[in-house]
Structures are given as C-alpha cells and as structure tokens.
Design a protein around this motif. Structure first.
Motif, short mmCIF file in Angstrom:
data_model
loop_
_atom_site.label_atom_id
_atom_site.label_comp_id
_atom_site.label_asym_id
_atom_site.label_seq_id
_atom_site.Cartn_x
_atom_site.Cartn_y
_atom_site.Cartn_z
N UNK A 33 -19.74 10.01 10.70
CA UNK A 33 -19.63 11.43 10.36
C UNK A 33 -18.21 11.88 10.08
N UNK A 34 -17.41 11.00 9.45
CA UNK A 34 -16.02 11.31 9.14
C UNK A 34 -15.75 10.94 7.69
N UNK A 35 -14.53 11.20 7.23
CA UNK A 35 -14.14 10.84 5.87
C UNK A 35 -13.74 9.36 5.80
N UNK A 36 -13.74 8.82 4.59
CA UNK A 36 -13.32 7.44 4.39
C UNK A 36 -11.86 7.25 4.79
N UNK A 37 -11.02 8.27 4.52
CA UNK A 37 -9.61 8.16 4.87
C UNK A 37 -9.43 8.06 6.38
N UNK A 38 -10.30 8.73 7.16
CA UNK A 38 -10.22 8.62 8.62
C UNK A 38 -10.59 7.21 9.08
N UNK A 39 -11.62 6.62 8.47
CA UNK A 39 -11.97 5.23 8.79
C UNK A 39 -10.78 4.31 8.49
N UNK A 40 -10.12 4.54 7.36
CA UNK A 40 -8.96 3.72 7.00
C UNK A 40 -7.87 3.81 8.06
N UNK A 41 -7.65 5.02 8.58
CA UNK A 41 -6.61 5.19 9.61
C UNK A 41 -6.96 4.44 10.90
N UNK A 42 -8.23 4.47 11.26
CA UNK A 42 -8.65 3.75 12.46
C UNK A 42 -8.51 2.24 12.24
N UNK A 43 -8.98 1.77 11.09
CA UNK A 43 -8.91 0.34 10.78
C UNK A 43 -7.46 -0.15 10.80
N UNK A 44 -6.55 0.70 10.31
CA UNK A 44 -5.14 0.30 10.24
C UNK A 44 -4.33 0.78 11.45
N UNK A 45 -5.05 1.32 12.47
CA UNK A 45 -4.43 1.74 13.73
C UNK A 45 -3.30 2.73 13.49
N UNK A 46 -3.58 3.75 12.65
CA UNK A 46 -2.56 4.73 12.30
C UNK A 46 -2.71 5.98 13.15
N UNK A 47 -1.71 6.88 13.04
CA UNK A 47 -1.67 8.09 13.84
C UNK A 47 -2.57 9.17 13.27
N UNK A 48 -2.56 10.33 13.95
CA UNK A 48 -3.32 11.52 13.54
C UNK A 48 -4.83 11.29 13.54
N UNK A 49 -5.31 10.53 14.52
CA UNK A 49 -6.76 10.40 14.71
C UNK A 49 -7.07 10.82 16.14
#
Length: 331
Positions: free
Chosen positions: A17-33
């Motif tokens: 239930x999120x955007x594709x860009x949010x999945x990308x941030x989680x996959x790449x262990x990035x901030x702002x999640x």
C-alpha cells in the motif's frame, strides 16, 4: 504447472500500500521511510519472494537524487515566487535541493517539464497544474514519484493538493463592494477552465445574490492573461455600454491592470482583488484585497510531499488555507 511471474517492485508496492519509490528506498536502505512503512514493505517482500536484483528491471535506473521538482505557472509573478520560497524552506530542511520549472500555463510544456524531472530521478514533484485534464499524466508519473499539487487541484484525478479558500475569499471581496453601494460590479479573470477562477466566480455570484443584485453575464470577462489585457478589459467595462461602477479582479495581475484602467478612465470606480499587490499601501485610493500566506502555501505542500516520500499512505488529501480581506491604500 505454469510458471509464476517473478514479482516486481510494483507488486510489492501494491501489497504494502505504498508507492514504488518507497519500495525502492526500503530495498536500498535509504532514509525518509517511517518505521511502520518499512515494516509493511519488508513483509510484502517476504510474502511475494521479491528479489533485490529485480530493481534494475522494475524501476528507473539509479539512486534517489535528493532533489524535488517544482513546476509553477509564472516565475515572474510574485504569487508563484512566494510558493517557491515556502517550498524551498522545507526542501532544504530535508537536505534536498529544489529544481524549479515554468509552465507558462501551457499543458504540453508542463507535461514535458514533469516528465524530464522524473527522468532526472527527483524524489517528488510539486506542481501548479494547468487547466488540462491530468488523469493520464498523473497515472503515468505518480508510479515513479509522489506528486502534490499546489494552488489548485488537477482536473480529472483525485490527488494530494494544497489550495486556498477561493470561494470564501471572493465572497468577502465582492461583499465589500456591495456594502460600499456599488450595483454594477464587473468580474475580470483569466482562464475560466482553471479551477481557482471557477471557485472565485462562484463566490462573486454568491455575494451578488446575498446583496440583492442580479448576475449579469455582460459584466464578466475572462481570457485576460496579462496586466495589459486586463487594463483594456476594465477600461471597456467602465467606459462602455456595460457601465460598471466597480471591478472584482480575480488575481494580482488583473488587479494591476484594473488600477491602470481606473487611472486612465479617471473614474472613482470601486476595486477589489484576489491576492495581495506590492506597494498597495501607497495607493491614493482604497482597494480591498483578499490576502493569504502564500509562502505557507508552498511550505504546506512540501511538508505533505515529504510525508508521502516517507511512505505515508491513505487517500488523497486536500488541505485548504484560509484567506482574509484587507483594505489597503487611501491614506
């Protein structure tokens, strides 16, 4: 048995239930999640058996850019400059850089700008939309980056937007003219398809009705996109067969044009306008202006955008900022 299709980031985004860009941030262990959002994405990845190496095939190449795109209508207009200023305040707080483009209220130019910003991998988009239907463009681009619309909601799609209370502001301004004794109040605006104009016209009609005045289409003039065009239109309304005795200008450019026309015609016609006007306090005649915190308009839109970037889910949000009316000049 048929082979099951390999899950993609789009599948993960749908389940979480999120955007594709949010999945990308989680996959790449990035901030702002947000932690709760990260947990939902991780659970969806485990449920679907998503593999990280699908990222390159499922999503645009490269990492996030720490940039936010802003597309406004006219960078030379102080109203839109103030929106940019407010947005930049919040963007800088988040360690990002703001990239600004100017659409000139042309849909094709707007489309080219937002598509190019997405290709440059901005983390989110702030857009002052044109009057064109945005359903297809929004569907295309919101897969890659969150979008928040500013000043007006887009046509044809429910989406996040931060807007002004346009109708109530127009009611206050026109009511001021009615109470001052004016009976033939002209309306001068730009594109009638723009939702802000639609709401301001509705406020104009409501104030006339409340004041016991009939709505007269001959007093309403759209299609003015510059102060110079508004000047000619107002001069005609004041000096021509319509014999308007006051003007409501539906944005700051229209108000500037109306001021020039009133001076040229040498009349004591009343004037009220939507948006503040620089140096209005120095005018020799009083003018009623619908004012608002335009910088806050940009700030609120940017804050909503970063909420979405961080994974905030839920239905589209509409934030409406209040306006107030001030009488300036005449001192």
């Amino acid at each position: 048995m048929p082979t099951q299709p390999t899950p993609t980031m789009h599948d993960v985004a749908r389940v979480a239930g999120v955007s594709v860009s949010t999945v990308s941030r989680v996959v790449n262990n990035e901030r702002y999640v947000h932690p709760d959002t990260r947990s939902r994405v991780v659970e969806a990845i485990a449920e679907l058996g998503f593999q990280r190496n699908e990222a390159a095939r499922a999503l645009r190449p490269g990492q996030t850019s720490d940039t936010i795109g802003l597309v406004i209508a006219d960078i030379a207009n102080p109203f839109f400059s103030a929106i940019a200023r407010g947005a930049e305040d919040v963007v800088r707080e988040h360690g990002h850089m703001l990239i600004v483009g100017n659409s000139g209220l042309d849909f094709e130019r707007e489309r080219d700008l937002v598509q190019e910003l997405v290709r440059r991998r901005v983390d989110g988009l702030l857009v002052v939309p044109t009057a064109h239907d945005h359903a297809d463009l929004h569907t295309e681009l919101s897969r890659w980056a969150p979008i928040v619309y500013v000043d007006r909601a887009p046509r044809g799609v429910r989406a996040d937007a931060v807007v002004l209370d346009n109708k109530a502001g127009a009611v206050r301004a026109v009511d001021y003219l009615v109470r001052a004794g004016h009976r033939r109040i002209g309306y001068v605006g730009g594109d009638p398809a723009v939702v802000t104009g639609h709401h301001r016209l509705a406020g104009y009609k409501q104030a006339l009705k409340a004041g016991g005045l009939e709505f007269d289409e001959a007093l309403v003039r759209f299609g003015n996109h510059t102060a110079e065009a508004a000047e000619e239109t107002v001069a005609e309304l004041l000096n021509g067969p319509t014999k308007a005795d006051a003007i409501f200008a539906d944005n700051n450019r229209m108000t500037v044009g109306a001021l020039h026309a009133i001076r040229r015609v040498r009349t004591e016609a009343g004037l009220a306008g939507f948006d503040d006007v620089e140096l209005a306090d120095l005018l020799p005649r009083p003018i009623a202006l619908v004012t608002h915190d335009t910088i806050e308009l940009g700030r609120r839109a940017a804050r909503l955008l970063f909420d979405r970037i961080a994974g905030s889910a839920g239905p589209p949000r509409r934030i409406t900022l209040r306006t107030r009316m001030l009488v300036r000049g005449g001192s």
